[in-house]
Design an enzyme around this catalytic site. Structure first.
Site, PDB file in Angstrom:
ATOM      1  N   HIS A  74      35.646 -17.701 -15.795  1.00 25.35           N
ATOM      2  CA  HIS A  74      35.910 -18.140 -14.420  1.00 25.35           C
ATOM      3  C   HIS A  74      36.910 -19.306 -14.445  1.00 25.35           C
ATOM      4  O   HIS A  74      36.798 -20.174 -15.321  1.00 25.35           O
ATOM      5  CB  HIS A  74      34.599 -18.594 -13.786  1.00 25.35           C
ATOM      6  CG  HIS A  74      34.612 -18.616 -12.284  1.00 25.35           C
ATOM      7  ND1 HIS A  74      35.456 -19.419 -11.544  1.00 25.35           N
ATOM      8  CD2 HIS A  74      33.872 -17.936 -11.364  1.00 25.35           C
ATOM      9  CE1 HIS A  74      35.241 -19.242 -10.256  1.00 25.35           C
ATOM     10  NE2 HIS A  74      34.290 -18.351 -10.113  1.00 25.35           N
ATOM     11  N   GLY A 124      32.417 -15.952 -17.683  1.00 27.41           N
ATOM     12  CA  GLY A 124      32.573 -14.791 -16.804  1.00 27.41           C
ATOM     13  C   GLY A 124      33.431 -13.706 -17.440  1.00 27.41           C
ATOM     14  O   GLY A 124      33.325 -12.541 -17.075  1.00 27.41           O
ATOM     15  N   TYR A 136      23.580 -19.387 -13.098  1.00 20.22           N
ATOM     16  CA  TYR A 136      24.028 -17.992 -13.092  1.00 20.22           C
ATOM     17  C   TYR A 136      23.418 -17.278 -11.875  1.00 20.22           C
ATOM     18  O   TYR A 136      22.391 -17.691 -11.332  1.00 20.22           O
ATOM     19  CB  TYR A 136      23.621 -17.304 -14.385  1.00 20.22           C
ATOM     20  CG  TYR A 136      24.763 -16.537 -15.001  1.00 20.22           C
ATOM     21  CD1 TYR A 136      26.055 -17.062 -14.968  1.00 20.22           C
ATOM     22  CD2 TYR A 136      24.578 -15.308 -15.612  1.00 20.22           C
ATOM     23  CE1 TYR A 136      27.122 -16.375 -15.538  1.00 20.22           C
ATOM     24  CE2 TYR A 136      25.635 -14.609 -16.180  1.00 20.22           C
ATOM     25  CZ  TYR A 136      26.909 -15.158 -16.125  1.00 20.22           C
ATOM     26  OH  TYR A 136      27.964 -14.477 -16.696  1.00 20.22           O
TER      27      TYR A 136
HETATM   28  C1  LCV Z   1      40.472 -23.044 -15.880  1.00 24.79           C
HETATM   29  C2  LCV Z   1      41.167 -23.146 -18.072  1.00 24.79           C
HETATM   30  C3  LCV Z   1      40.006 -22.465 -18.504  1.00 24.79           C
HETATM   31  C4  LCV Z   1      39.069 -22.076 -17.511  1.00 24.79           C
HETATM   32  N1  LCV Z   1      39.335 -22.393 -16.216  1.00 24.79           N
HETATM   33  O1  LCV Z   1      43.450 -23.826 -24.919  1.00 24.79           O
HETATM   34  O2  LCV Z   1      29.959 -18.093 -17.133  1.00 24.79           O
HETATM   35  S1  LCV Z   1      29.962 -19.345 -16.395  1.00 24.79           S
HETATM   36  O3  LCV Z   1      28.813 -19.465 -15.506  1.00 24.79           O
HETATM   37  O4  LCV Z   1      30.109 -20.506 -17.291  1.00 24.79           O
HETATM   38  C5  LCV Z   1      31.384 -19.331 -15.403  1.00 24.79           C
HETATM   39  C6  LCV Z   1      31.312 -20.380 -14.359  1.00 24.79           C
HETATM   40  C7  LCV Z   1      32.597 -19.438 -16.283  1.00 24.79           C
HETATM   41  O5  LCV Z   1      33.117 -18.440 -16.729  1.00 24.79           O
HETATM   42  O6  LCV Z   1      33.019 -20.737 -16.560  1.00 24.79           O
HETATM   43  C8  LCV Z   1      34.147 -20.805 -17.490  1.00 24.79           C
HETATM   44  C9  LCV Z   1      33.601 -20.723 -18.898  1.00 24.79           C
HETATM   45  N2  LCV Z   1      34.687 -20.848 -19.857  1.00 24.79           N
HETATM   46  C10 LCV Z   1      34.742 -21.730 -20.856  1.00 24.79           C
HETATM   47  O7  LCV Z   1      33.817 -22.544 -21.022  1.00 24.79           O
HETATM   48  C11 LCV Z   1      35.986 -21.728 -21.729  1.00 24.79           C
HETATM   49  C12 LCV Z   1      36.815 -22.964 -21.362  1.00 24.79           C
HETATM   50  N3  LCV Z   1      38.050 -22.983 -22.171  1.00 24.79           N
HETATM   51  C13 LCV Z   1      38.041 -23.332 -23.483  1.00 24.79           C
HETATM   52  O8  LCV Z   1      36.999 -23.604 -24.108  1.00 24.79           O
HETATM   53  C14 LCV Z   1      39.376 -23.310 -24.179  1.00 24.79           C
HETATM   54  O9  LCV Z   1      40.389 -23.323 -23.170  1.00 24.79           O
HETATM   55  C15 LCV Z   1      39.571 -22.031 -25.016  1.00 24.79           C
HETATM   56  C16 LCV Z   1      38.613 -22.086 -26.248  1.00 24.79           C
HETATM   57  C17 LCV Z   1      39.286 -20.787 -24.175  1.00 24.79           C
HETATM   58  C18 LCV Z   1      41.043 -21.994 -25.494  1.00 24.79           C
HETATM   59  O10 LCV Z   1      41.328 -23.214 -26.137  1.00 24.79           O
HETATM   60  P1  LCV Z   1      42.850 -23.599 -26.388  1.00 24.79           P
HETATM   61  O11 LCV Z   1      42.835 -24.887 -27.132  1.00 24.79           O
HETATM   62  O12 LCV Z   1      43.578 -22.432 -26.932  1.00 24.79           O
HETATM   63  P2  LCV Z   1      43.222 -25.087 -23.957  1.00 24.79           P
HETATM   64  O13 LCV Z   1      41.804 -25.475 -23.939  1.00 24.79           O
HETATM   65  O14 LCV Z   1      44.244 -26.132 -24.283  1.00 24.79           O
HETATM   66  O15 LCV Z   1      43.546 -24.462 -22.520  1.00 24.79           O
HETATM   67  C19 LCV Z   1      44.875 -24.153 -22.167  1.00 24.79           C
HETATM   68  C20 LCV Z   1      44.952 -24.357 -20.679  1.00 24.79           C
HETATM   69  O16 LCV Z   1      44.080 -23.401 -20.029  1.00 24.79           O
HETATM   70  C21 LCV Z   1      43.157 -24.093 -19.197  1.00 24.79           C
HETATM   71  C22 LCV Z   1      43.021 -25.465 -19.816  1.00 24.79           C
HETATM   72  O17 LCV Z   1      42.542 -26.375 -18.841  1.00 24.79           O
HETATM   73  C23 LCV Z   1      44.445 -25.745 -20.240  1.00 24.79           C
HETATM   74  O18 LCV Z   1      45.162 -26.097 -19.081  1.00 24.79           O
HETATM   75  P3  LCV Z   1      46.225 -27.324 -19.178  1.00 24.79           P
HETATM   76  O19 LCV Z   1      47.275 -26.832 -20.132  1.00 24.79           O
HETATM   77  O20 LCV Z   1      46.677 -27.458 -17.754  1.00 24.79           O
HETATM   78  O21 LCV Z   1      45.455 -28.520 -19.695  1.00 24.79           O
HETATM   79  N4  LCV Z   1      41.873 -23.394 -19.184  1.00 24.79           N
HETATM   80  C24 LCV Z   1      41.213 -22.919 -20.258  1.00 24.79           C
HETATM   81  N5  LCV Z   1      40.063 -22.357 -19.868  1.00 24.79           N
HETATM   82  N6  LCV Z   1      37.943 -21.412 -17.816  1.00 24.79           N
HETATM   83  N7  LCV Z   1      41.416 -23.436 -16.780  1.00 24.79           N
END
Ligand code: LCV
Length: 259
Positions: A64, A108, A138
Site C-alpha cells: 500500500h 498489501g 488489517y
Molecule cells: C510509499 C514507498 C513505499 C510504500 N509506500 O527503497 O499490509 S499493510 O497493512 O501493512 C498495508 C497498509 C501496506 O501494504 O503498508 C505498506 C507495507 N510496506 C512496507 O512496509 C514496505 C515499505 N518499503 C520498504 O521497506 C522499502 O522501501 C523496500 C524494502 C520495499 C525497498 O527498499 P529500498 O531501499 O530499495 P527505499 O526504501 O529507498 O524506497 C524508495 C522510495 O520508495 C518509497 C520510499 O519512501 C522511497 O521514496 P523517496 O525516494 O521519496 O524517499 N516507498 C517505498 N515503499 N509502501 N512509498
C-alpha cells in the site's frame, strides 16, 4: 508518464507495474491504471493476464502507498480503498491472472499477489505481511484472503513478525505454484498462460467465479461483523497507528506504546 507497461499477444495480456522509483507502491494512480487496463483486456477478450514488475526487479511491490493511508480516525482499508478495489478487480476478472514474481513482495503487495490465480516466483523473491510494522488494523477481506491461502500458524507468524518469508517456504505451504530461476520464469509463466488460453474461456471464467464465491462464503453474524469493526477501530484510532505512519515518513523505527 504511465506507471505501468502493458502488452497483448495471442490472447495473453501483460501488465508490468513500473513505478520503480516508489518500488511499485500501490498508489491510487498505479491501481487506477491497472484496473483500467483490466477492463480493456476484458473488452478485448483476453484469456489470461500476467501481472509482474520489470524483469530483474528487487521489489515486486512495496505494498500500500503509505503516504495515502488516512490519518487516524478513518478506516485505512475500507471497501473503497484503492488496494481493496484492485484485489477485487483481480479476483473478479473473468480469466486467470498469473503473478510472475521477482523481488520482495510487501504488505498489501502480498495480498495482490495472493489474489492472483497462479503464482510463480524466483528463488530470491520474498513475502512479508506488514500491518503490525505500521500499526495498521488489517481488514476482514484481507484476513480472509490470508486465511484461505496460508495455514493459521504461518499467517500468525507473518502478521505478528512482519518479517519476510522465502519462496521455498511459500512453495512448501502451497502459497505459490512454482519456483523458477530468473532466466526461465518468463518462458514458464507464458507457457502456463498458453495452456490456459487454449482451453474453454467460458468454462474457466465460470470455475474461477465459482471458486471465488465458495472460498469467500462465510456465515458472519452482525455481532461478529460489529465486533471485528470495533476491534479495528481501536487500532486506527490509536496513537500507535499515527506513530506507524509518522515513523515511515520520518524514515525511522516506530516506537509503539500500545495505546
Ligand atoms: C510509499 C514507498 C513505499 C510504500 N509506500 O527503497 O499490509 S499493510 O497493512 O501493512 C498495508 C497498509 C501496506 O501494504 O503498508 C505498506 C507495507 N510496506 C512496507 O512496509 C514496505 C515499505 N518499503 C520498504 O521497506 C522499502 O522501501 C523496500 C524494502 C520495499 C525497498 O527498499 P529500498 O531501499 O530499495 P527505499 O526504501 O529507498 O524506497 C524508495 C522510495 O520508495 C518509497 C520510499 O519512501 C522511497 O521514496 P523517496 O525516494 O521519496 O524517499 N516507498 C517505498 N515503499 N509502501 N512509498
Amino acid at each position: 508518464m504511465s506507471l505501468i507497461i502493458t502488452e497483448t499477444q495471442d490472447a495473453i495480456g501483460t501488465i508490468v507495474m513500473n513505478h520503480t522509483a516508489k518500488r511499485n507502491a500501490l498508489s491510487e494512480a498505479l491501481i487506477n491504471e491497472v484496473t483500467v487496463v483490466l477492463d480493456a483486456f476484458h473488452e478485448q477478450g483476453i484469456r489470461a493476464v500476467v501481472l509482474r514488475a520489470p524483469a530483474g526487479t528487487k521489489v515486486w511491490s512495496a505494498g500500500h502507498d503509505v503516504s495515502e493511508l488516512p490519518d487516524k480516525g478513518r478506516d485505512p482499508l475500507g471497501w473503497a480503498d484503492p488496494l481493496r478495489v484492485l484485489i477485487r478487480a483481480i479476483q473478479e476478472f473473468p480469466a486467470p491472472v498469473l503473478a510472475l514474481i521477482e523481488g520482495g513482495v510487501w504488505g498489501g503487495g502480498c495480498e495482490v499477489a495472493m489474489a492472483c490465480d497462479i503464482l510463480v516466483a524466483t528463488p530470491e523473491a520474498t513475502f512479508a505481511i506488514t500491518p503490525a510494522k505500521l500499526g495498521v488494523p488489517y481488514n476482514l477481506g484481507g484476513l480472509l484472503t490470508l486465511m484461505n491461502m496460508i495455514p493459521l500458524p504461518i499467517a500468525k507468524e507473518m502478521l505478528f513478525t512482519a518479517q519476510p518469508i522465502p519462496t521455498s517456504q511459500a512453495l512448501n505451504l502451497g502459497v505459490i505454484n512454482y519456483i523458477k530461476p530468473a532466466d526461465a520464469i518468463d518462458a514458464f509463466v507464458y507457457g502456463l498462460a498458453a495452456h490456459i488460453v487454449a482451453n474453454s474461456p467460458l468454462s474457466i471464467s465460470v470455475m474461477k467465479e465459482q471458486l471465488r464465491l465458495l472460498s469467500s462464503a462465510r456465515s458472519i453474524t452482525p455481532e461478529l461483523f460489529e465486533r471485528m469493526q470495533g476491534l479495528r477501530r481501536v487500532v486506527y484510532d490509536s496513537q500507535d497507528y499515527e506513530e506507524g505512519l509518522t515513523s515511515f515518513r520520518e524514515k525511522r523505527k516506530p516506537r509503539f506504546q500500545g495505546n
